[in-house]
Design a protein around this motif. Structure first.
Motif, PDB file in Angstrom:
ATOM      1  N   MET A   1       0.850  -1.215   0.000  1.00 56.80           N
ATOM      2  CA  MET A   1       0.000   0.000   0.000  1.00 56.80           C
ATOM      3  C   MET A   1       0.874   1.250   0.000  1.00 56.80           C
ATOM      4  SD  MET A   1      -3.013   0.946   2.659  1.00 56.80           S
ATOM      5  CE  MET A   1      -1.864   1.157   3.982  1.00 56.80           C
ATOM      6  N   HIS A   6      -2.052   8.664   2.037  1.00 59.21           N
ATOM      7  CA  HIS A   6      -2.615   8.750   3.387  1.00 59.21           C
ATOM      8  C   HIS A   6      -1.988   9.891   4.185  1.00 59.21           C
ATOM      9  CE1 HIS A   6      -5.129   5.257   2.970  1.00 59.21           C
ATOM     10  NE2 HIS A   6      -4.122   4.667   2.354  1.00 59.21           N
ATOM     11  N   ASN A   9      -3.608  12.977   2.849  1.00 63.50           N
ATOM     12  CA  ASN A   9      -4.960  13.042   3.422  1.00 63.50           C
ATOM     13  C   ASN A   9      -4.905  13.482   4.879  1.00 63.50           C
ATOM     14  OD1 ASN A   9      -7.750  12.485   3.964  1.00 63.50           O
ATOM     15  ND2 ASN A   9      -7.078  10.568   4.881  1.00 63.50           N
ATOM     16  N   LEU A 150      -5.318   8.227  -8.383  1.00 63.48           N
ATOM     17  CA  LEU A 150      -6.451   8.168  -7.470  1.00 63.48           C
ATOM     18  C   LEU A 150      -7.323   9.402  -7.682  1.00 63.48           C
ATOM     19  CD1 LEU A 150      -4.511   7.254  -4.218  1.00 63.48           C
ATOM     20  CD2 LEU A 150      -5.880   5.699  -5.584  1.00 63.48           C
ATOM     21  N   ILE A 151      -8.593   9.259  -7.328  1.00 63.63           N
ATOM     22  CA  ILE A 151      -9.471  10.424  -7.399  1.00 63.63           C
ATOM     23  C   ILE A 151      -9.445  11.138  -6.056  1.00 63.63           C
ATOM     24  CG2 ILE A 151     -11.784  11.236  -7.947  1.00 63.63           C
ATOM     25  CD1 ILE A 151     -12.294   8.530  -9.251  1.00 63.63           C
ATOM     26  N   ARG A 156     -11.837  19.057  -0.604  1.00 57.42           N
ATOM     27  CA  ARG A 156     -10.911  18.931   0.525  1.00 57.42           C
ATOM     28  C   ARG A 156      -9.705  19.838   0.345  1.00 57.42           C
ATOM     29  NH1 ARG A 156     -11.544  14.794   4.095  1.00 57.42           N
ATOM     30  NH2 ARG A 156      -9.355  14.946   4.644  1.00 57.42           N
ATOM     31  N   GLY A 267      -5.450  10.087  10.056  1.00 58.66           N
ATOM     32  CA  GLY A 267      -5.430   9.676   8.653  1.00 58.66           C
ATOM     33  C   GLY A 267      -4.629   8.401   8.445  1.00 58.66           C
ATOM     34  N   GLY A 270      -6.072   5.421  10.039  1.00 59.75           N
ATOM     35  CA  GLY A 270      -7.236   5.007   9.257  1.00 59.75           C
ATOM     36  C   GLY A 270      -6.834   4.045   8.153  1.00 59.75           C
ATOM     37  N   ALA A 271      -5.610   4.189   7.680  1.00 62.02           N
ATOM     38  CA  ALA A 271      -5.159   3.316   6.607  1.00 62.02           C
ATOM     39  C   ALA A 271      -4.721   1.956   7.134  1.00 62.02           C
ATOM     40  CB  ALA A 271      -4.000   3.978   5.861  1.00 62.02           C
TER      41      ALA A 271
ATOM     42  N   THR C 227     -12.309   9.651   4.027  1.00 61.78           N
ATOM     43  CA  THR C 227     -11.309   9.731   2.965  1.00 61.78           C
ATOM     44  C   THR C 227     -10.282   8.610   3.039  1.00 61.78           C
ATOM     45  OG1 THR C 227     -11.609  12.096   3.109  1.00 61.78           O
ATOM     46  CG2 THR C 227      -9.811  11.322   1.759  1.00 61.78           C
ATOM     47  N   ALA C 228      -9.827   8.304   4.267  1.00 58.56           N
ATOM     48  CA  ALA C 228      -8.818   7.248   4.393  1.00 58.56           C
ATOM     49  C   ALA C 228      -9.351   5.925   3.835  1.00 58.56           C
ATOM     50  CB  ALA C 228      -8.401   7.073   5.850  1.00 58.56           C
ATOM     51  N   TYR C 229     -10.615   5.645   4.103  1.00 62.36           N
ATOM     52  CA  TYR C 229     -11.197   4.388   3.604  1.00 62.36           C
ATOM     53  C   TYR C 229     -11.350   4.427   2.091  1.00 62.36           C
ATOM     54  CZ  TYR C 229     -12.244   4.478   8.513  1.00 62.36           C
ATOM     55  OH  TYR C 229     -12.122   4.580   9.865  1.00 62.36           O
ATOM     56  N   LEU C 231      -9.607   6.132  -0.001  1.00 63.55           N
ATOM     57  CA  LEU C 231      -8.289   5.981  -0.614  1.00 63.55           C
ATOM     58  C   LEU C 231      -7.900   4.509  -0.681  1.00 63.55           C
ATOM     59  CD1 LEU C 231      -6.288   8.905   1.043  1.00 63.55           C
ATOM     60  CD2 LEU C 231      -6.851   8.685  -1.374  1.00 63.55           C
ATOM     61  N   LYS C 232      -8.162   3.814   0.403  1.00 62.54           N
ATOM     62  CA  LYS C 232      -7.815   2.391   0.419  1.00 62.54           C
ATOM     63  C   LYS C 232      -8.613   1.616  -0.626  1.00 62.54           C
ATOM     64  CE  LYS C 232      -6.102  -0.333   3.724  1.00 62.54           C
ATOM     65  NZ  LYS C 232      -6.109  -1.167   4.932  1.00 62.54           N
ATOM     66  N   GLN C 234      -9.816   2.811  -3.378  1.00 62.16           N
ATOM     67  CA  GLN C 234      -9.295   3.136  -4.714  1.00 62.16           C
ATOM     68  C   GLN C 234      -8.016   2.372  -4.999  1.00 62.16           C
ATOM     69  OE1 GLN C 234      -9.514   7.099  -6.385  1.00 62.16           O
ATOM     70  NE2 GLN C 234     -10.029   7.862  -4.362  1.00 62.16           N
ATOM     71  N   GLN C 235      -7.181   2.241  -3.971  1.00 64.03           N
ATOM     72  CA  GLN C 235      -5.916   1.553  -4.192  1.00 64.03           C
ATOM     73  C   GLN C 235      -6.119   0.062  -4.423  1.00 64.03           C
ATOM     74  OE1 GLN C 235      -3.792   2.998  -0.671  1.00 64.03           O
ATOM     75  NE2 GLN C 235      -2.487   4.239  -1.969  1.00 64.03           N
ATOM     76  N   LYS C 237      -8.877  -1.406  -5.628  1.00 59.01           N
ATOM     77  CA  LYS C 237      -9.650  -1.632  -6.857  1.00 59.01           C
ATOM     78  C   LYS C 237     -10.518  -2.890  -6.845  1.00 59.01           C
ATOM     79  CE  LYS C 237      -6.544   0.845  -9.980  1.00 59.01           C
ATOM     80  NZ  LYS C 237      -5.652   1.365  -8.914  1.00 59.01           N
ATOM     81  N   LEU C 262     -17.203   8.504  -6.930  1.00 54.76           N
ATOM     82  CA  LEU C 262     -16.777   7.110  -6.843  1.00 54.76           C
ATOM     83  C   LEU C 262     -17.957   6.157  -6.894  1.00 54.76           C
ATOM     84  CD1 LEU C 262     -14.042   6.893  -4.073  1.00 54.76           C
ATOM     85  CD2 LEU C 262     -13.801   6.482  -6.504  1.00 54.76           C
TER      86      LEU C 262
END
Lengths: 305, 247, 433, 339
Positions: A1, A6, A9, A150-151, A156, A267, A270-271, C227-229, C231-232, C234-235, C237, C262
């Motif tokens: 990852m 992140h 973000n 990424l979108i 933000r 952030g 969260g990842a 957002t963190a979720y 992003l994950k 999206q990564q 897929k 999305l």
């Protein structure tokens, strides 16, 4: 990852947190007063902005129709000005109550504003109901953009930029203007301020109103992300309080740094361990305050006694 | 006989040196004065001696025992007591309770939870005795915050005295008092003289020169002169300074 | 009156000898016992307590629930009540909080003499109320809490569950999505009981159908920033994201997904969308495919009429049309009142037995298939609808496009029966009010 | 807060007899005033909780704003101990107090060197941590749904055993615990230990310089308060036959602060008891009429903080001071409520 997205973000989130904490910090730092109604005023700002943008105004129907013909961008801009000013008025009313606690144990001011937070939240519930609203934003600052494959939400970045702007302006105001100098003197030595012939009572009123105005502004900026609902205030005031304690009372850059740090921690956790992300800011606070008496860079203050 | 001594104390806050090579020694039963201009480091010196700050260098001893860097409550238990320039009382307690809290008898029972304080007449009697000693007899039931300024000053000393110290540090005991009040305090301290070791920070020179056995002058964080009042009257610095002219 | 012949109640009475001695009377259920006895022989109103949230995470839904319940009561009262007795009701805010729910249940039963409790959205609150209700044998209708555990390990003889649950909705959606979208799935799970049990059900179904779960992101309750979720996601897929996010959290998630555009790829499956949650958010942020039990524009007889009556009763309210939450509240309350009528009185055991044998025709339910109460799990088995955002709405309330519906049998939560153990009838304190 | 006079030396004061006496008669008349026994149970339990909280806020001046954690830990410990270790009432209550004390000791070790706002927020942070852990540990605590099916075990006194399953007998049981806690706390606050706590509240610096280890007092009283809060939590788990995470939330932690202050915990031993009763009765009464009860209670709270920060007990003390000399009736009441 890939960690970079992140971190980015986290920083944007942190800037939002810093924006939320900005008005709180001003009142704590300059008046040594903890305003637990900060969050409710934040919510009030968002509601008032919604009222302005969506034209739910107590005005004749034709006027409202005219107003809704104005492009969204203009209505949004109007809300950014009108809603914080109206909220600042509410803040002034609150200050009229709070001033009775000056000179007493700071606990009383904290408790009074705790009561005020309950009252404002319930009033919001009475006026606008329990349902939630979405604040419409102009198309130019909504939608997504692509990089790193990424979108990303355009809004933000707008919000983060807005936060940077607000932080910068407040700093300039405090450091570079005579008003700021007076405000600072008011905090640290009310004798001197009185000796200068400045009306301390009025000064405090304005500082409180300014803090409220910043709360409302933060509410408007955050609303499109969180949604508008009565208890959004609690969601805001706890992180704001935390950031001030983490940054240290009376330290402007301490608070800004703490905000960004909290954003990063939330952030990034969260990842990796998403279910713990809300807890991460508390653990960060415990880790810092256990070892550093006044947070990251706090000054000596009445609030420690 | 030397009861309390400080050796080569250094105190730094960040890059600021507030005390440098301060060496002091206090003999049993004598009264010492410390003088010097504002910001010279007098109160910092007290704070280091009584454990509020840990010195960056140097040693503090009482009766030969090293107490450097011990926390205030442990130093207090070795028989070191102090008053404060800005008054530090238990404001909501009565004068009697203020004094009672500091009594060694109370300290000995401090984790006791079964017996009521109020049922112990011995504690009350001991507290009354201390109050009488500092001229507050009959004011035991008045809350500290309701006492007159002069009485509060006296109580400040009373609380320090109640702990039955061997060494008593008094930080500007006459601060804020008029001439009558100062005279009263001087009288009070005079009666204590000889009973225990007393160290007083004072700006009021007649007061100090009248009472002290020995005076140290602290300036820029260093001891620049030391001696009996008589010796110091001849000292250059004392003469040049405003303090000198006052006498 | 209390027909005090049952073992458990008698044990309760004996146990309070100390209290009896102190109180100096033979009774110690306070005023409650007295009034229950006094009520005998009179045409006393039937009283229902509505344990609906008015604040907290589900305050919005709780109040919509209440609107449906009240409508059913008004209809009966307009016809003279049940068995010649008027129906009265009382409500208090359970604050989406189990401890408060527990206290309010005690209050409704012991002080306000309610013979029946109705209303819940949050499974924790529902359980708290159930425990109090079970202690007194009071029938409790869980109208809108859709945690599978409600009709599984936390089922109870006195509790009846009226909403479709997470397993029902997952069963209805998973197979279709695997066939039409893809096999790589990601789960987004609200970190509490409903979220977990729903996601577990989804996971089992996906794997059984040959799909693969690439990750399960746990989202704490009260998350405001997703957002963190995102992003994950999206990564990683995935083909499909199955979200079990509820209450205020789903509203925030929806807004943020819409902002990022999305909502096309990956495909989203939201286990369930409650109407009050949807109405607040606005049409353009409604995304994905989701399950529901009812929609106000179902092309069935009686629906339009029901909507009109509901609107007349709730004019000026925050929500202009009834949704699934109000519908469930209405249906539950109506069936309860009918059961009392069939039972010929309010004896709780008789009413429980009536509800256990409940069968409702499709026409009566305003759904596509007949429905029945499962006597083993006490969950209403009913039609499950799949819907998505309506691209061509006929009016501002027309947010859904119903894409399919399946019979209860095809969406049964098969695991529930094994987990649910109902107490024997003689273990339930019995009474008649 | 100095308490003089004969009351301070007594094991049982007239005020205690009066309060416990009135509460003991409550099941006889509570129905007539439109209430129900269960509310009595909650009032007494919350009174125990608020009294133990006030040991920190009122007596030692420590703003513990995440105190719900210890109440909640007590509730969970009671249930878990009952379901997994020993079912008896006494071991379960001991487990409730013990677990909360342990948590209190750990937290106190982290925070006892802090003051004011930093102390306050550290307690909030720890409260949130415990709260989230309780919600997250589904397998142990049942998560959001709570720990269900906790039994009201009988109170076994060796020779006699009382069944506590109905509300009135449980009420008398918690009232008994309340009476014991009252006597113990009254002893404690009037003892040397209690006196030093009050000294620490007024002036930490001075207390240190007359030889008290301030840290140790802050540390020990926090653990003690946590233990008693845990005991109250254990009773609450019995009352609700469940333990829920929500009592650990910031909101519930705020409630106990409100109760204590409105009642007048800052100036009176009895403040928390008055406050708990008022809070719960107001919530029940206003809550039955309107769902916006928080609005009215929030306003009341603001008025108290603004005009009578010493709370109801403070207002009562003023009234007594003004009228006591003239009216013998009031003087007699003064004897009851001491001061």
């Amino acid at each position: 990852m890939n960690l970079l997205p992140h971190i980015l973000n986290g920083i944007t989130l942190g800037l939002l947190f810093a924006l939320i904490a900005l008005g709180f910090m001003l009142v704590v730092g300059l008046m040594e007063q903890i305003n637990l109604a900060h969050g409710s005023l934040f919510a009030l700002g968002a509601y008032l902005a919604f009222v302005v943008v969506s034209g739910r105004l107590p005005l004749p129907v034709e006027w409202v129709r005219e107003w809704l013909l104005v492009p969204l961008a203009w209505r949004y801009a109007a809300a950014l000005v009108v809603a914080p000013l109206l909220t600042a008025l509410a803040g002034m009313v609150l200050e009229l109550c709070v001033r009775r606690t000056y000179g007493k144990d700071p606990l009383y001011g904290l408790l009074l504003t705790f009561g005020a937070a309950m009252v404002i939240e319930e009033l919001i519930r009475l006026v606008w109901g329990t349902r939630d609203y979405v604040l419409p934003v102009p198309p130019s600052i909504s939608g997504g953009m692509i990089f790193w494959d990424l979108i990303w939400s355009t809004y933000r970045f707008y919000a983060a930029a807005f936060s940077i702007g607000a932080i910068g302006l407040v700093w300039l105001f405090i450091e570079r203007t005579p008003y700021g100098a007076i405000i600072k003197a008011g905090a640290h030595d009310s004798e001197i301020v009185r000796a200068l012939g400045i009306d301390l009572t009025r000064l405090r009123l304005y500082v409180f109103a300014f803090g409220t105005l910043l709360a409302a502004l933060a509410g408007i900026i955050v609303a499109p992300i969180w949604g508008i609902r009565p208890h959004m205030g609690v969601d805001a005031v706890v992180p704001a309080f935390l950031i001030i304690v983490l940054g240290g009372v009376g330290s402007f850059w301490g608070a800004v740094a703490a905000g960004i740090l909290v954003g990063l921690v939330v952030g990034v956790s969260g990842a990796y361990a998403s279910e713990w992300s809300l807890l991460s800011m508390y653990i960060l606070l415990i880790a810092v305050v256990t070892f550093r008496a006044r947070g990251l860079s706090g000054k000596k203050s009445l609030l420690e006694a | 006989m030397v009861l309390f001594e400080a050796e080569n104390l250094q105190m730094r806050f960040g890059d600021r040196t507030v005390l440098e090579n301060v060496t002091l020694s206090f003999g049993a039963g004598k009264l010492y004065g410390i003088m010097g201009p504002n910001g010279a480091g007098k109160t910092t010196c007290f704070n280091v001696l009584t454990g509020r700050y840990r010195p960056t260098r140097g040693r503090v001893r009482i009766d030969g025992e090293d107490i450097t860097g011990l926390p205030p409550h442990l130093i207090a238990r070795k028989g070191v007591s102090r008053s404060f320039q800005i008054m530090n009382l238990f404001n909501d307690f009565t004068a009697r309770d203020n004094v009672m809290t500091a009594l060694p008898e109370m300290r000995a029972r401090s984790f006791e939870t079964r017996r009521a304080v109020a049922s112990d007449a011995k504690l009350a009697d001991a507290a009354e005795a201390v109050l009488a000693r500092v001229g507050l007899a009959g004011k035991g039931d008045v809350r500290a915050k309701n006492l007159s300024y002069g009485d509060r000053r006296a109580l400040e000393i009373g609380v320090a005295l109640a702990a039955a110290p061997r060494v008593l540090f008094l930080d500007e005991p006459t601060s804020g008092l008029g001439s009558d009040g100062t005279a009263r305090l001087a009288g009070l301290i005079g009666t204590l003289k000889g009973q225990l070791t007393i160290v007083v920070i004072e700006h009021d020179m007649p007061f100090l020169f009248g009472l002290a056995d020995e005076i140290s002058v602290i300036h820029w964080g260093q001891v620049i002169a030391q001696g009996t009042p008589g010796e110091l009257r001849a000292n250059d610095w004392v003469r040049r300074s405003n303090l000198g002219k006052l006498q | 009156m209390i027909k005090d012949t049952k073992v458990s109640r008698r044990r309760l009475l004996k146990g309070s000898a100390m209290a009896a001695a102190l109180a100096g009377t033979g009774t110690f259920f306070g005023p409650w016992t007295h009034t229950r006895v006094l009520a005998q022989g009179q045409k006393k109103p039937i009283k229902i307590g509505f344990t609906c949230d008015a604040s907290g995470q589900y305050g919005d839904s709780g109040q919509d629930d209440l609107r449906g319940c009240r409508m059913a009561i008004d209809e009966f009262n307009a016809k003279g009540g049940v068995l010649g007795r008027k129906i009265e009701w009382i409500t208090a805010d359970t604050e989406t909080n189990p401890a408060t729910g527990s206290r309010i249940a005690e209050r409704f039963i012991t002080r306000d003499e309610c013979g029946f409790l109705v209303g819940a959205v949050h499974s924790g609150v529902a359980n708290a109320i159930t425990q109090v209700a079970a202690k007194y044998g009071t029938i409790y209708l869980n109208t809108n809490s859709s945690a599978p555990s409600e009709a599984g390990e936390n089922c109870n003889r006195v509790k009846f569950v009226w909403d479709g649950n997470g397993s029902n909705f997952a069963t209805a959606t998973v197979q279709a999505a695997i066939n039409s979208v893809g096999k790589s799935w990601m789960l987004l799970t609200n970190d509490y009981v409903w979220g977990h049990s729903t996601s577990n059900a989804t996971k089992a179904l996906v794997e059984a159908a040959g799909g693969r779960i690439v990750d399960n992101l746990l989202v704490p309750q009260n998350t405001r920033d997703f957002t963190a979720y995102l992003l994950k996601i999206q990564q990683a897929k995935p083909d499909v994201v199955a979200a079990a996010i509820g209450g205020d959290d789903i509203k925030a998630l929806r807004t943020q997904v819409a902002q990022l555009k999305l909502d096309g790829k990956p495909a989203w499956i939201n286990n369930q969308q409650d109407w009050p949650d949807v109405w607040g958010a606005g049409a353009d942020s409604l995304f994905g495919v989701f399950g529901t039990t009812w929609y106000h524009k179902l092309p069935l007889p009686g629906v339009a009429d029901f909507v009109r009556k509901w609107q007349a009763a709730n004019a000026g309210g925050p929500i202009p049309v009834p949704g699934n939450v109000s519908y469930n509240g209405y249906m539950a309350t109506r069936e309860l009142l009918r059961a009392i009528k069939r039972a010929g009185g309010t004896n709780n055991i008789k009413v429980i037995k009536e509800l256990e044998g409940l069968k409702v025709s499709a026409a009566d339910r305003m759904q596509h298939f007949d429905a029945y109460m499962d006597p083993v799990t006490h969950q209403m088995q009913q039609t499950i609808y799949l819907a998505r955002r309506n691209a061509k709405p006929s009016d501002p309330t027309d947010l859904y496009e119903v894409i399919s519906w399946i019979d209860a049998k095809a969406a049964t939560d098969t695991a529930a029966a094994g987990k649910c153990k109902l107490a024997a009838y003689d273990q339930v304190p019995t009474f008649e009010l | 807060m100095a308490r003089h006079g004969s009351d301070a030396t007594q094991l049982v004061t007239p005020a205690m007899l009066a309060v416990v006496g009135v509460l003991a008669s409550l099941p006889l008349w509570i129905g007539q005033v439109g209430l129900y026994p269960y509310i009595g149970i909650e009032i007494v339990i919350w009174a125990i909780y608020a009294l133990s909280f006030n040991l920190l806020l009122g007596y030692t001046g420590l703003p513990s704003f995440g105190h719900g954690a210890y109440f909640g830990i007590g509730a969970y410990a009671f249930g878990l101990f009952q379901q997994n270790v020993l079912p008896g009432l006494w071991p379960c209550l001991a487990a409730a107090a013990g677990a909360a004390a342990l948590a209190g000791l750990v937290v106190a070790a982290f925070i006892s060197h802090r003051r004011g706002i930093y102390y306050a927020f550290m307690t909030i942070a720890f409260g949130q941590v415990f709260w989230v852990v309780a919600i997250k540990s589904h397998a142990i605590t049942g998560g959001e749904d709570g720990l269900l099916r906790i039994q009201r075990a009988p109170a076994d006194f060796g020779i006699v055993s009382f069944d506590l399953r109905d509300n009135v007998s449980l009420y008398y049981f918690v009232l008994g615990v309340f009476a014991v806690v009252l006597v113990a706390l009254w002893r404690l606050v009037n003892s040397p230990y209690g006196r030093i706590l009050q000294a620490v509240k007024q002036n930490e610096t001075r207390a240190a310089f007359v030889g008290y280890n301030v840290w140790l007092y802050k540390f020990s009283v926090f653990a003690l308060s946590a233990a008693l809060s845990g005991l109250a939590g254990g009773l609450f788990a019995m009352a609700q036959t469940s333990a829920f995470p929500d009592v650990m939330s910031l909101h519930y932690s705020g409630y106990v602060v409100m109760m204590t202050l409105i009642g007048g915990g800052i100036v009176s031993f009895w403040g928390p008891v008055i406050g708990a009763a008022l809070f719960l009765l107001a919530r029940d009464a206003i809550g039955a009429v309107t769902t916006a009860w928080m609005l009215w209670f929030g306003l009341l709270f603001m008025l108290v903080v603004l005009f009578k920060p010493e709370g109801i007990a403070g207002w009562w003390q003023d009234l007594r001071r003004e009228g006591g000399a003239r009216r013998p009736g009031l003087a007699r009441l003064r004897m009851l409520f001491g001061g």
